[in-house]
Design an enzyme around this catalytic site. Structure first.
Site, PDB file in Angstrom:
ATOM      1  N   HIS A  53       0.889  -1.042   0.052  1.00 14.51           N
ATOM      2  CA  HIS A  53       0.037  -0.001  -0.033  1.00 14.51           C
ATOM      3  C   HIS A  53       0.843   1.228  -0.027  1.00 14.51           C
ATOM      4  O   HIS A  53       0.243   2.278  -0.259  1.00 14.51           O
ATOM      5  CB  HIS A  53      -1.066   0.111   1.190  1.00 14.51           C
ATOM      6  CG  HIS A  53      -2.499   0.613   0.763  1.00 14.51           C
ATOM      7  ND1 HIS A  53      -3.468   0.436   1.496  1.00 14.51           N
ATOM      8  CD2 HIS A  53      -2.616   1.696   0.024  1.00 14.51           C
ATOM      9  CE1 HIS A  53      -4.587   1.017   0.968  1.00 14.51           C
ATOM     10  NE2 HIS A  53      -3.937   1.754  -0.181  1.00 14.51           N
ATOM     11  N   ASP A  77      -9.746  -0.284   3.381  1.00 14.65           N
ATOM     12  CA  ASP A  77      -9.027  -1.028   4.141  1.00 14.65           C
ATOM     13  C   ASP A  77      -9.417  -1.471   5.394  1.00 14.65           C
ATOM     14  O   ASP A  77     -10.091  -0.766   6.200  1.00 14.65           O
ATOM     15  CB  ASP A  77      -8.025   0.026   4.233  1.00 14.65           C
ATOM     16  CG  ASP A  77      -6.344  -0.544   4.301  1.00 14.65           C
ATOM     17  OD1 ASP A  77      -6.260  -1.503   4.999  1.00 14.65           O
ATOM     18  OD2 ASP A  77      -5.512   0.213   3.590  1.00 14.65           O
ATOM     19  N   HIS A 121      -7.176  -1.599   7.851  1.00  9.50           N
ATOM     20  CA  HIS A 121      -6.403  -0.713   8.654  1.00  9.50           C
ATOM     21  C   HIS A 121      -6.320   0.728   8.413  1.00  9.50           C
ATOM     22  O   HIS A 121      -7.078   1.102   7.339  1.00  9.50           O
ATOM     23  CB  HIS A 121      -4.746  -1.175   8.410  1.00  9.50           C
ATOM     24  CG  HIS A 121      -4.550  -2.665   8.456  1.00  9.50           C
ATOM     25  ND1 HIS A 121      -4.761  -3.500   7.470  1.00  9.50           N
ATOM     26  CD2 HIS A 121      -4.201  -3.537   9.412  1.00  9.50           C
ATOM     27  CE1 HIS A 121      -4.566  -4.669   7.887  1.00  9.50           C
ATOM     28  NE2 HIS A 121      -4.182  -4.636   9.128  1.00  9.50           N
ATOM     29  N   ASP A 149      -3.754   3.174   8.167  1.00  8.97           N
ATOM     30  CA  ASP A 149      -2.843   3.571   7.259  1.00  8.97           C
ATOM     31  C   ASP A 149      -2.286   4.949   7.646  1.00  8.97           C
ATOM     32  O   ASP A 149      -2.090   5.776   6.684  1.00  8.97           O
ATOM     33  CB  ASP A 149      -2.978   3.411   5.767  1.00  8.97           C
ATOM     34  CG  ASP A 149      -3.217   2.002   5.285  1.00  8.97           C
ATOM     35  OD1 ASP A 149      -2.718   1.235   5.954  1.00  8.97           O
ATOM     36  OD2 ASP A 149      -3.405   1.882   4.234  1.00  8.97           O
ATOM     37  N   HIS A 171       4.073   0.994   4.323  1.00  5.85           N
ATOM     38  CA  HIS A 171       2.635   0.846   4.021  1.00  5.85           C
ATOM     39  C   HIS A 171       1.654   0.978   4.904  1.00  5.85           C
ATOM     40  O   HIS A 171       0.429   0.808   4.597  1.00  5.85           O
ATOM     41  CB  HIS A 171       2.426  -0.657   3.329  1.00  5.85           C
ATOM     42  CG  HIS A 171       2.581  -1.880   4.397  1.00  5.85           C
ATOM     43  ND1 HIS A 171       1.886  -2.866   4.216  1.00  5.85           N
ATOM     44  CD2 HIS A 171       2.808  -1.737   5.814  1.00  5.85           C
ATOM     45  CE1 HIS A 171       1.951  -3.888   5.310  1.00  5.85           C
ATOM     46  NE2 HIS A 171       2.448  -3.114   6.198  1.00  5.85           N
ATOM     47  N   ASP A 197      -7.679  -1.634  -0.810  1.00  4.82           N
ATOM     48  CA  ASP A 197      -6.583  -2.731  -0.178  1.00  4.82           C
ATOM     49  C   ASP A 197      -7.446  -4.124  -0.121  1.00  4.82           C
ATOM     50  O   ASP A 197      -8.523  -4.118   0.557  1.00  4.82           O
ATOM     51  CB  ASP A 197      -6.229  -2.220   1.017  1.00  4.82           C
ATOM     52  CG  ASP A 197      -5.199  -3.005   1.743  1.00  4.82           C
ATOM     53  OD1 ASP A 197      -5.199  -4.413   1.620  1.00  4.82           O
ATOM     54  OD2 ASP A 197      -4.449  -2.561   2.340  1.00  4.82           O
ATOM     55  N   ASP A 230      -7.219  -6.522   1.686  1.00  5.98           N
ATOM     56  CA  ASP A 230      -7.290  -6.961   3.328  1.00  5.98           C
ATOM     57  C   ASP A 230      -8.489  -6.182   3.747  1.00  5.98           C
ATOM     58  O   ASP A 230      -9.023  -6.585   4.903  1.00  5.98           O
ATOM     59  CB  ASP A 230      -6.071  -6.646   3.981  1.00  5.98           C
ATOM     60  CG  ASP A 230      -5.848  -5.304   4.558  1.00  5.98           C
ATOM     61  OD1 ASP A 230      -6.774  -4.526   4.443  1.00  5.98           O
ATOM     62  OD2 ASP A 230      -4.406  -5.050   4.501  1.00  5.98           O
ATOM     63  N   GLU A 289      -1.913  -4.889  -2.309  1.00  4.42           N
ATOM     64  CA  GLU A 289      -1.623  -6.056  -1.264  1.00  4.42           C
ATOM     65  C   GLU A 289      -2.087  -7.485  -1.509  1.00  4.42           C
ATOM     66  O   GLU A 289      -2.318  -8.203  -0.585  1.00  4.42           O
ATOM     67  CB  GLU A 289      -2.353  -5.655   0.035  1.00  4.42           C
ATOM     68  CG  GLU A 289      -1.712  -4.260   0.910  1.00  4.42           C
ATOM     69  CD  GLU A 289      -0.294  -4.313   1.351  1.00  4.42           C
ATOM     70  OE1 GLU A 289       0.225  -5.388   1.418  1.00  4.42           O
ATOM     71  OE2 GLU A 289       0.006  -3.313   1.878  1.00  4.42           O
TER      72      GLU A 289
END
Length: 298
Positions: free
Chosen positions: A98, A121, A123, A125, A138, A225, A227, A270
């Site tokens: 990322h 995402d 997360h 980030d 990332h 992303d 994930d 990712e």
């Protein structure tokens, strides 16, 4: 006819698990060019930008691993994306980890100075050199886009910030560091956690996200992303988190964004074939991109 340009950014410099540099090849192997062409898009693959080989370099700063190399990748991607958007085309950037979004968002914002962003995402980030628990860049690209972080990362493209917080939406969050929570609150971006998606439903969340990211902007950049999805549907990612977006929720999100006619660019990041099961995650990525560019059941 939508004119799409595919750019590969095969970088694994921004994170700690090897293999994500093969993501662009896996996504291409899953048929992204052919499937978008069948949807009526005019698609050209511009190949990959040059990325330094990780083994040829050493970590100089444990809080900003491979900083110099990430900057080189970001600058190269910025230049490639900038040319595509200036030519009036829609870039699809294939990662890579990322951290490549530092360059992709900068390239898009070079023309669309008032671009909105939907960050799909698990997360936040939103780490910086001061807060990062890992030193992996990332975990920092959204913070960088908003103007937080190391000066050399902020200066990609020669301007900062790249986006306005009132037009940035994080969707699908379920693993956010405590320092990231503080910066998220300070920045004022809108966040929809998985709990909020569970309560309100993906349809309502995306309608609101599109309103936030599209309100008075030049269009919307999607940072996708893989994930964000539950590992059941996207196992081949470096930092999987249980309890994510389902298959149908993911497609609904893309369908609603397609229907908005606000999309100007997308990066897909990712995908890690080494951790995948028979290229399922790359195939999932391609399916989502198809929905993003107008594929429907009837």
């Amino acid at each position: 006819m939508t004119e799409i340009r595919i750019i590969g950014a095969p970088s694994d410099l921004g994170q700690g698990r090897r293999g994500v540099d093969m993501g662009p090849s896996a996504i291409r192997y899953a048929g992204i060019l052919e499937k978008l062409t069948r949807l009526g898009c005019e698609v050209k693959d511009l190949g990959n930008i040059d990325v330094p080989m990780l083994e040829m370099h050493t970590v100089k700063n444990e809080k900003l691993k491979y900083l110099d190399e990430v900057i080189r990748v970001s600058e190269a991607l910025y230049s490639s994306v900038k040319k595509v958007v200036e030519d009036g085309h829609v870039p699809i950037i294939l990662g890579g980890d990322h951290s490549i979004s530092i360059g992709s968002v900068a390239g898009v914002a070079s023309k669309h100075r008032n671009v909105g962003v939907i960050w799909f995402d698990a997360h936040g980030d939103m780490n910086t050199e001061e807060s990062t628990p890992s030193g992996n860049i990332h975990g920092m690209p959204l913070a960088v886009a908003l103007g937080y972080g190391h000066k050399d990362l902020l200066d990609i493209g020669g301007f900062t910030p790249k986006v306005k917080p009132e037009n940035v939406v994080l969707v699908g969050a379920r693993s956010v560091d405590s320092d990231e929570v503080r910066l998220i609150r300070e920045s004022g971006i809108k966040v929809y956690t998985m709990a909020e998606i569970d309560r309100a439903g993906m349809g309502r969340v995306m309608e609101e996200a599109i309103e936030f990211a599209g309100n008075g902007t030049d269009g919307i950049h999607l940072s996708l992303d893989l994930d964000a999805l539950d590992p059941m549907f996207a196992p081949g990612v470096g930092t999987p988190v249980n309890g994510g977006v389902t298959y149908r929720e993911g497609h609904l999100a893309m369908e609603l964004l397609a229907a908005s006619n606000r999309l100007v660019s997308v990066d897909v990041v990712e995908v890690n074939p080494i951790l995948d099961n028979r290229n399922r995650t790359a195939e999932m990525a391609v399916e989502l991109v198809e929905s993003l560019f107008g594929k429907t059941v009837v």
